[in-house]
Design an enzyme around this catalytic site. Structure first.
Site, PDB file in Angstrom:
ATOM      1  N   GLN A   1      -8.200 -75.578 -40.762  1.00 37.54           N
ATOM      2  CA  GLN A   1      -8.426 -74.165 -41.056  1.00 37.54           C
ATOM      3  C   GLN A   1      -8.335 -73.351 -39.773  1.00 37.54           C
ATOM      4  OE1 GLN A   1     -11.773 -72.646 -40.276  1.00 37.54           O
ATOM      5  NE2 GLN A   1     -11.096 -70.628 -40.945  1.00 37.54           N
ATOM      6  N   SER A   2      -7.536 -72.264 -39.796  1.00 40.15           N
ATOM      7  CA  SER A   2      -7.381 -71.377 -38.654  1.00 40.15           C
ATOM      8  C   SER A   2      -6.884 -72.171 -37.442  1.00 40.15           C
ATOM      9  CB  SER A   2      -8.706 -70.661 -38.377  1.00 40.15           C
ATOM     10  OG  SER A   2      -8.541 -69.610 -37.454  1.00 40.15           O
ATOM     11  N   ALA A   3      -7.615 -72.144 -36.328  1.00 43.07           N
ATOM     12  CA  ALA A   3      -7.197 -72.928 -35.162  1.00 43.07           C
ATOM     13  C   ALA A   3      -7.129 -74.411 -35.492  1.00 43.07           C
ATOM     14  CB  ALA A   3      -8.167 -72.690 -34.004  1.00 43.07           C
TER      15      ALA A   3
ATOM     16  N   ASP B   1      -5.062 -61.070 -44.475  1.00 37.50           N
ATOM     17  CA  ASP B   1      -5.533 -61.702 -43.236  1.00 37.50           C
ATOM     18  C   ASP B   1      -4.981 -60.949 -42.033  1.00 37.50           C
ATOM     19  OD1 ASP B   1      -6.189 -63.350 -41.097  1.00 37.50           O
ATOM     20  OD2 ASP B   1      -5.786 -65.198 -42.203  1.00 37.50           O
TER      21      ASP B   1
ATOM     22  N   HIS C   1      -9.063 -63.386 -43.605  1.00 40.06           N
ATOM     23  CA  HIS C   1      -9.223 -64.659 -42.897  1.00 40.06           C
ATOM     24  C   HIS C   1     -10.528 -65.356 -43.265  1.00 40.06           C
ATOM     25  CE1 HIS C   1      -7.685 -67.229 -39.703  1.00 40.06           C
ATOM     26  NE2 HIS C   1      -8.882 -67.286 -39.154  1.00 40.06           N
TER      27      HIS C   1
ATOM     28  N   GLY D   1     -11.916 -74.631 -37.709  1.00 40.26           N
ATOM     29  CA  GLY D   1     -11.389 -73.583 -36.847  1.00 40.26           C
ATOM     30  C   GLY D   1     -12.409 -73.145 -35.815  1.00 40.26           C
ATOM     31  N   GLY D   2     -12.115 -72.006 -35.141  1.00 44.96           N
ATOM     32  CA  GLY D   2     -13.009 -71.504 -34.105  1.00 44.96           C
ATOM     33  C   GLY D   2     -12.271 -71.006 -32.885  1.00 44.96           C
ATOM     34  N   ALA D   3     -11.019 -70.555 -33.052  1.00 46.26           N
ATOM     35  CA  ALA D   3     -10.255 -69.937 -31.963  1.00 46.26           C
ATOM     36  C   ALA D   3     -10.077 -70.868 -30.762  1.00 46.26           C
ATOM     37  CB  ALA D   3     -10.896 -68.617 -31.528  1.00 46.26           C
TER      38      ALA D   3
END
Length: 460
Positions: free
Chosen positions: A267-269, A370, A402, A196-198
């Protein structure tokens, strides 16, 4: 704390303890942008920049940001270019002949490169109120988990079980890291992981904690790097992830992996990017004459950790948290592209019904606490998949945020439920591996509990 498990397929799953996801990088608003000059470092005048056209009229100022970042990335490319399929000499963390000094030099070089790129990007972007608060929170969070970060970084740069910088494509940052088990007896299951990392600060090393822990359970992890915004937009990120997955599918046997037991995880983004890559590949396979280098049938299951799968539902939420609408739209190539890059929406399109039937089991993990990406994102995606006949399961973890599932819980040591759930799924049907998991020693604590609790409170 006991997790809430929502089984939503015929598949039965017995859960064990809890886990996490990485924070979102938060930027500034349209109002702030109009009142702030974009500053570009003079050093970029000396570097060859790639011109990037703005995607929306309202985001035209981002052309300057993209040009600055392109210059930084070109420097990265010139410095680290390798032939595809070849392991970088400077990244060869697994070579036992490398000295301690060489390892320190490589670590400092990578850290300097990433720091330079991020600070130039932030300086070009300018500063707004929401950005300041989120950035300070991120700084405090990083400070509190720093003891664990140092230990994980040492493992990443100096462990003989880590193969860093393996080239999988010809674009900048088309590299991946492999985390190999010490036990080399027989082919191992493989997790292709997209960090991830936006969509802005993603980096392959963010998966080192997961890679370390899964490799201790005889699972190979391939952490796939990809280009970030503003150097690239979502279609470039999906293409990079797809090429990385292709490399894993076609070459992992050379590193002791089992090509018949490959799992895709994000994960995430990264969960969003990986889901887009998987669905895009399925659509290609149902098209006539489409050339593909890997097949959806090679993926045993998809694991989505704290991901967002419907851009229409997330754009206002992200805007309120500092990832402003104009920037988010630029990352996603304009609002007209939201549908294409929203897996939840795409799977309900009758035109891709045949592609949906090719998808592997989809297993989604999310914490109910989250607030970066609400757990409803995974719940709605799972519901949409079920409605069109796909296999889906949703595992919810009570009160987990999150970052809890991906950072704090693994750093606590002992056992956490998300990790145990994940390993149980991967080792399902392998009685020998399950027996080893049952007697596996608890993991070492990396950060004192009071610091982890504080980190949870300040996490952006």
């Amino acid at each position: 704390m006991q997790s809430q498990i929502l089984p939503i397929s015929n598949r039965s799953l017995t859960p064990p303890p809890s886990s996490v996801t990485m924070g979102t990088m938060l930027l500034r608003s349209d109002d702030d942008l109009s009142a702030t000059r974009l500053l570009i470092s003079p050093q970029f005048d000396e570097e060859k920049a790639i011109e990037v056209e703005p995607f929306l009229p309202r985001a035209s100022n981002y052309a300057a940001v993209a040009a600055a970042a392109a210059g930084s990335t070109n420097f990265y490319q010139k410095r680290r270019r390798r032939t595809a399929g070849e392991t970088s000499d400077s990244d060869g963390g697994g070579d036992s002949g490398h000295s301690f000094c060489e390892g320190v030099d490589h670590a400092a070089s990578d850290a300097s490169l990433m720091t330079r790129f991020r600070f130039n990007f932030l300086r070009c972007l300018g500063i707004g109120y929401r950005f300041i608060t989120r950035f300070l929170a991120l700084g405090c969070y990083s400070f509190l988990i720093f003891p664990g970060f140092i230990q994980v970084a040492y493992y990443y740069f100096f462990s003989s079980q880590v193969r860093r910088g393996i080239v999988y494509g010809d674009q900048p940052r088309n590299r991946l890291d492999l985390y190999l088990p010490k036990n080399t007896d027989g082919p191992k299951p493989v997790v292709a992981f997209v960090t991830g990392g936006a969509w802005i600060i993603g980096y392959k090393a963010w998966g080192s904690l997961l890679g370390r822990h899964l490799s201790e359970r005889d699972i190979i992890v391939a952490c796939i790097d990809y280009r970030n915004f503003p150097r690239a937009t979502i279609s470039d990120m999906v293409m990079d992830a797809s090429q990385g997955i292709s490399f894993v599918c076609n070459h992992i046997a050379e590193y002791g992996g089992d090509p018949n037991r490959i799992y895709l995880m994000g994960q995430s983004a990264g969960a969003h990017i990986a889901a887009c890559a998987l669905l895009e590949q399925a659509v290609k396979e149902t098209g006539e004459g489409e050339s593909t280098s890997w097949s959806v049938s090679q993926i045993n299951a998809y694991f989505g950790l704290s991901g967002g799968y419907n851009l229409f539902n997330l754009v206002d939420h992200f805007h309120s948290r500092g990832l402003y609408r104009s920037i988010f739209s630029s990352i996603m190539e304009g609002e007209q592209s939201f549908r294409r890059f929203s897996p939840e929406v795409m799977v309900q399109d009758p035109n891709v019904r045949n592609a949906v039937s090719l998808l592997p089991p989809i297993i989604l993990f999310h914490g109910t606490g989250d607030y970066t990406i609400p757990s409803d994102s995974s719940k709605n995606f799972a519901d949409a998949l079920l409605r069109v006949g796909a296999k889906a399961e949703l595992l919810l973890y009570d009160g987990r945020t999150h970052t809890d599932i991906f950072v704090q819980d693994p750093m606590r040591g002992g056992k956490d439920q998300m990790f145990e759930d994940l390993v149980a799924i991967i080792h399902e049907g392998d009685s020998e591996a399950l027996a080893k998991d049952a007697v596996a020693p608890p993991r070492k604590r990396l950060v004192p509990e009071f610091m982890l609790k504080l980190a949870g409170h300040v996490s952006p």
